[in-house]
Design a protein around this motif. Structure first.
Motif, mmCIF file in Angstrom:
data_model
loop_
_atom_site.group_PDB
_atom_site.id
_atom_site.type_symbol
_atom_site.label_atom_id
_atom_site.label_comp_id
_atom_site.label_asym_id
_atom_site.label_seq_id
_atom_site.Cartn_x
_atom_site.Cartn_y
_atom_site.Cartn_z
ATOM 1 N N TYR A 15 7.978 3.249 5.101
ATOM 2 C CA TYR A 15 6.580 3.181 5.530
ATOM 3 C C TYR A 15 5.796 2.384 4.491
ATOM 4 C CZ TYR A 15 7.632 6.985 8.800
ATOM 5 O OH TYR A 15 8.157 7.741 9.810
ATOM 6 N N VAL A 16 4.660 1.846 4.921
ATOM 7 C CA VAL A 16 3.754 1.186 3.977
ATOM 8 C C VAL A 16 2.382 1.820 4.133
ATOM 9 C CG1 VAL A 16 2.551 -0.955 3.410
ATOM 10 C CG2 VAL A 16 5.012 -0.992 3.837
ATOM 11 N N GLN A 17 1.845 2.303 3.019
ATOM 12 C CA GLN A 17 0.503 2.886 3.042
ATOM 13 C C GLN A 17 -0.473 1.926 2.382
ATOM 14 O OE1 GLN A 17 0.190 7.050 2.455
ATOM 15 N NE2 GLN A 17 -1.859 6.961 1.581
ATOM 16 N N ASP A 18 -1.566 1.638 3.090
ATOM 17 C CA ASP A 18 -2.624 0.815 2.517
ATOM 18 C C ASP A 18 -3.423 1.714 1.565
ATOM 19 O OD1 ASP A 18 -4.497 -1.878 3.607
ATOM 20 O OD2 ASP A 18 -5.331 -0.383 2.232
ATOM 21 N N LEU A 19 -3.575 1.291 0.317
ATOM 22 C CA LEU A 19 -4.214 2.157 -0.667
ATOM 23 C C LEU A 19 -5.736 2.129 -0.556
ATOM 24 C CD1 LEU A 19 -1.898 1.467 -3.723
ATOM 25 C CD2 LEU A 19 -2.095 3.595 -2.431
ATOM 26 N N VAL A 20 -6.259 1.192 0.206
ATOM 27 C CA VAL A 20 -7.713 1.152 0.396
ATOM 28 C C VAL A 20 -8.082 1.957 1.642
ATOM 29 C CG1 VAL A 20 -9.721 -0.338 0.697
ATOM 30 C CG2 VAL A 20 -7.801 -1.090 -0.731
ATOM 31 N N SER A 21 -7.460 1.631 2.776
ATOM 32 C CA SER A 21 -7.823 2.304 4.028
ATOM 33 C C SER A 21 -7.008 3.575 4.271
ATOM 34 C CB SER A 21 -7.597 1.349 5.202
ATOM 35 O OG SER A 21 -6.199 1.123 5.374
ATOM 36 N N ASN A 22 -5.952 3.770 3.485
ATOM 37 C CA ASN A 22 -5.020 4.890 3.672
ATOM 38 C C ASN A 22 -4.222 4.811 4.972
ATOM 39 O OD1 ASN A 22 -5.155 6.276 1.264
ATOM 40 N ND2 ASN A 22 -6.993 7.399 1.897
ATOM 41 N N LEU B 264 -1.300 4.269 7.386
ATOM 42 C CA LEU B 264 0.144 4.353 7.170
ATOM 43 C C LEU B 264 0.862 3.621 8.295
ATOM 44 C CD1 LEU B 264 2.336 5.788 5.349
ATOM 45 C CD2 LEU B 264 2.400 7.544 7.132
ATOM 46 N N VAL B 265 1.730 2.664 7.937
ATOM 47 C CA VAL B 265 2.446 1.883 8.941
ATOM 48 C C VAL B 265 3.941 2.137 8.788
ATOM 49 C CG1 VAL B 265 2.976 -0.450 9.772
ATOM 50 C CG2 VAL B 265 0.680 0.104 8.944
ATOM 51 N N ARG B 266 4.577 2.464 9.896
ATOM 52 C CA ARG B 266 6.016 2.668 9.860
ATOM 53 C C ARG B 266 6.720 1.315 9.945
ATOM 54 N NH1 ARG B 266 9.329 7.116 13.411
ATOM 55 N NH2 ARG B 266 11.344 6.766 12.417
ATOM 56 N N ALA C 68 6.742 -7.221 11.812
ATOM 57 C CA ALA C 68 7.821 -7.492 12.768
ATOM 58 C C ALA C 68 8.189 -6.203 13.491
ATOM 59 C CB ALA C 68 9.040 -8.048 12.032
ATOM 60 N N SER C 69 8.865 -6.341 14.610
ATOM 61 C CA SER C 69 9.362 -5.175 15.329
ATOM 62 C C SER C 69 10.400 -4.469 14.470
ATOM 63 C CB SER C 69 9.992 -5.629 16.646
ATOM 64 O OG SER C 69 11.093 -4.806 16.974
ATOM 65 N N ALA C 70 10.451 -3.144 14.600
ATOM 66 C CA ALA C 70 11.399 -2.373 13.795
ATOM 67 C C ALA C 70 12.847 -2.762 14.107
ATOM 68 C CB ALA C 70 11.190 -0.881 14.030
#
Lengths: 437, 178
Positions: free
Chosen positions: A272-279, A281-283, A322-324
């Motif tokens: 996952y990637v978490q944006d540290l500004v907006s919080n 969370l993207v899988r 990209a697509s998973a």
């Protein structure tokens, strides 16, 4: 001659406790034809005896990286401390290529010191560098490392990494019921270690923020693995994740705005990637196998990770957005390849490699993904957690020596190795800092 | 009615799992596992439901076996293998039944790996091992809400050292009361 003040933020060092487990370097493998350099012991002007020997610090720095061999002071024909006292002929007779001289001035009763140094190319009879560095007595090591940076860059053309630092984990076994886990920070050579966090539950996976101000890590202090970010100077920390199951492997994006991580909240570990500004969370991956050990490509657009979807760990990458299913496999020729990260060239992939099923032995290797050439850099059997110096010259990694966890470093061409033995506990998971100044 | 058929289904499932366990454990030549659990070479005493008209004596035997099984709280794994040993099925079934009977009971499954392989993969591997046992316990009557799973990867070895013997003891899932 230039005048510079070094590292005004001395305040850091007063905050955290010095660690008991001081590391000190041993050179385990050098190159055949190191560059001969004469480092004359710096003369001391004024009163008092200093706690640090600046010219010895420079000598240790340059010899550790393997490219240099320092002339023993007992073989020197004279001990100049400034340009007017230098006779190039003396140093040519001794077959030296480079010469470093200097003097330290300390005003009586003052905590401030001035270190003047000059660096010469003996064959060309040329002064390459010279300046006066001013700092407190407590900064003498920094001054020494800074001089090493200048010398190293003049000779090799590569920026020196002697003022960089390490983060690492120490596990200190006391009794079957009690083990202390510590997150520590030290100079690149293991000196001046400090405890950033101590816990009776495991601490894992330290990762530097790109600006060198924060560390992300995994701590089990709530009895569950959760991700935290801690400011290195102030010690203030905040919990970043509290998802069910595994929360692990935090790694900062190159621009410092995002944190890649591993969560198993949806069944199996995925990236996952978490944006540290907006919080937000993207899988990034979506697969029932284990996906873990994320790292970023140098441009920050792609995440490299390990997956055991074929039955054994192999390295894959996927572009953000990209697509998973749009995953590209990068390794094929190993039984297990894991914990990968691209070098700054974006072509060479540093990783941990187990060649065959029959031999459960793990080494640090580099795979060129264009030529598919593999260079295995280490020859011990439990090598892991490779971390590249910010100038790209060396890789620090964890291994075992005499049954203890230790940190080793190997040059990127495999020719030079040095070790930081610990006096206490098992040391592991080194993370080499970015350039800090 | 519906409840009864559910019960029936559950019993049927347990029986079939026991049969499976007996089959695979008979071919299993692994070294003796922890605890004083006797090897289940046959399935005669494995469950009162398979022996119609069991006497009081047999019930006591079953209770003794259950108590012995519940004392085994550590389950070991082969290298690079996430599935628990087939020989542990009976023991885990007793644990599942214990949880099904004592609905207030809460446990934690702590998964561990040996030091070989990378740390973060081992963390995931420890979870996969614990999840294997979690799923088995649920299938055999435990409730999901009774069980917490946590993996420690290779961070908390039971035994230090880099020998095969140490590794064998470190690849484990522990049932811990909470």
């Amino acid at each position: 001659m230039k005048l510079r003040h070094l590292f005004p933020a001395l305040a850091f060092w007063l905050i955290s406790l010095p660690s008991l487990a001081e590391l000190s370097i041993q050179i385990t493998q050098g190159i055949d034809n190191p560059i001969p350099i004469a480092i004359v012991p710096f003369s001391m002007q004024g009163s008092g005896i200093l706690s640090e020997d600046v010219s010895q610090i420079v000598t240790n720095d340059l010899e550790q990286v393997g490219e240099f061999r320092a002339l023993p002071p007992s073989n020197m024909l004279g001990l100049p401390s400034q340009e007017s006292e230098v006779f190039f002929r003396d140093w040519r007779i001794l077959a030296q290529d480079y010469l470093l001289v200097g003097r330290i001035d300390q005003a009586p009763g003052s905590q401030l010191v001035q270190v003047q140094y000059e660096f010469f190319d003996i064959n060309r009879e040329l002064k390459l560098a010279g300046e006066v560095l001013t700092g407190s007595v407590a900064q003498l090591r920094d001054i020494g490392h800074e001089i090493s940076n200048v010398v190293f860059e003049h000779v090799t053309g590569l920026r020196g990494a002697f003022t960089t630092q390490l983060l690492y984990i120490v596990s200190d076994y006391v009794s079957p019921e009690l083990t202390y886990f510590r997150l520590e920070k030290s100079d690149y050579d293991g000196q001046r270690s400090q405890v950033l966090l101590e816990s009776q539950e495991p601490v894992m996976s330290p990762s530097w923020s790109p600006n060198g101000q924060d560390v992300a890590y995994v701590s089990f202090e709530t009895d569950l693995p959760r991700i935290y970010i801690q400011n290195i100077a102030t010690g203030q920390k905040r919990q970043i994740t509290n998802y069910p199951n595994i929360n692990s492997s935090p790694v900062w994006s190159p621009d410092g705005t995002k944190l890649a991580m591993v969560l198993s909240k949806d069944g199996s570990p995925d990236i996952y990637v978490q944006d540290l500004v907006s919080n937000e969370l993207v899988r990034i991956t979506n697969h029932p196998a284990i996906e873990t050990e994320p790292s970023w490509t140098p441009d920050g657009r792609t995440v490299v990770f390990m997956s055991d979807r074929t039955g054994q760990p192999q390295i894959y990458q996927i572009a953000l957005g990209a697509s998973a299913f749009d995953v590209e496999r990068l390794t094929y020729d190993c039984f297990q390849c894991a914990k990968a990260k691209f070098l700054p060239d974006g072509v060479n992939l540093m990783h941990v490699r187990r060649e065959t099923r029959q031999n459960p032995s793990y080494q640090i290797a580099i795979l060129n993904i264009e030529t598919l050439r593999v260079i295995t850099l280490t020859d011990t059997s439990l090598d892991e957690s490779p971390s590249l110096a910010p100038n790209g010259s060396m890789i620090m990694y964890a291994t075992k020596y005499n049954g203890r966890g230790v940190l080793d470093a190997v040059s990127i061409d495999g020719r030079v190795k040095f070790r930081l033995p610990s006096t206490q506990g098992d040391v592991r998971e080194p993370a080499w800092s970015p350039f800090l100044n | 009615m519906a409840k009864q058929s559910m019960q029936f289904l559950k019993v049927g499932l347990i029986i079939s799992l026991f049969t499976l366990a007996a089959c695979s454990s008979s071919s299993d030549v692994e070294d003796a596992t922890e605890g004083n659990q006797s090897a289940s070479g046959n399935n005669s005493g494995s469950s009162a439901t398979t022996n119609p008209g069991g006497s009081g004596n047999q019930l006591t035997q079953d209770q003794i076996r259950a108590q012995a099984a519940l004392r085994q709280t550590i389950f070991y794994f082969e290298f690079d293998i996430a599935e628990f040993d087939a020989g542990d099925r009976d023991t885990l079934t007793f644990h599942a039944r214990d949880l099904a009977t004592n609905t207030g009971k809460r446990i934690r499954l702590e998964g561990h790996a040996d030091e070989r392989g990378t740390r973060e993969y081992n963390l995931a591997l420890g979870e996969r091992r614990a999840n294997g046992i979690l799923n088995y316990l649920i299938v055999n009557g435990a409730s999901r809400s009774q069980i917490e799973v946590v993996s420690y990867g290779e961070e908390q070895p039971a035994v230090s050292g880099s020998s095969e013997g140490a590794y064998r003891q470190n690849r484990r899932v522990e049932i811990v009361g909470r």
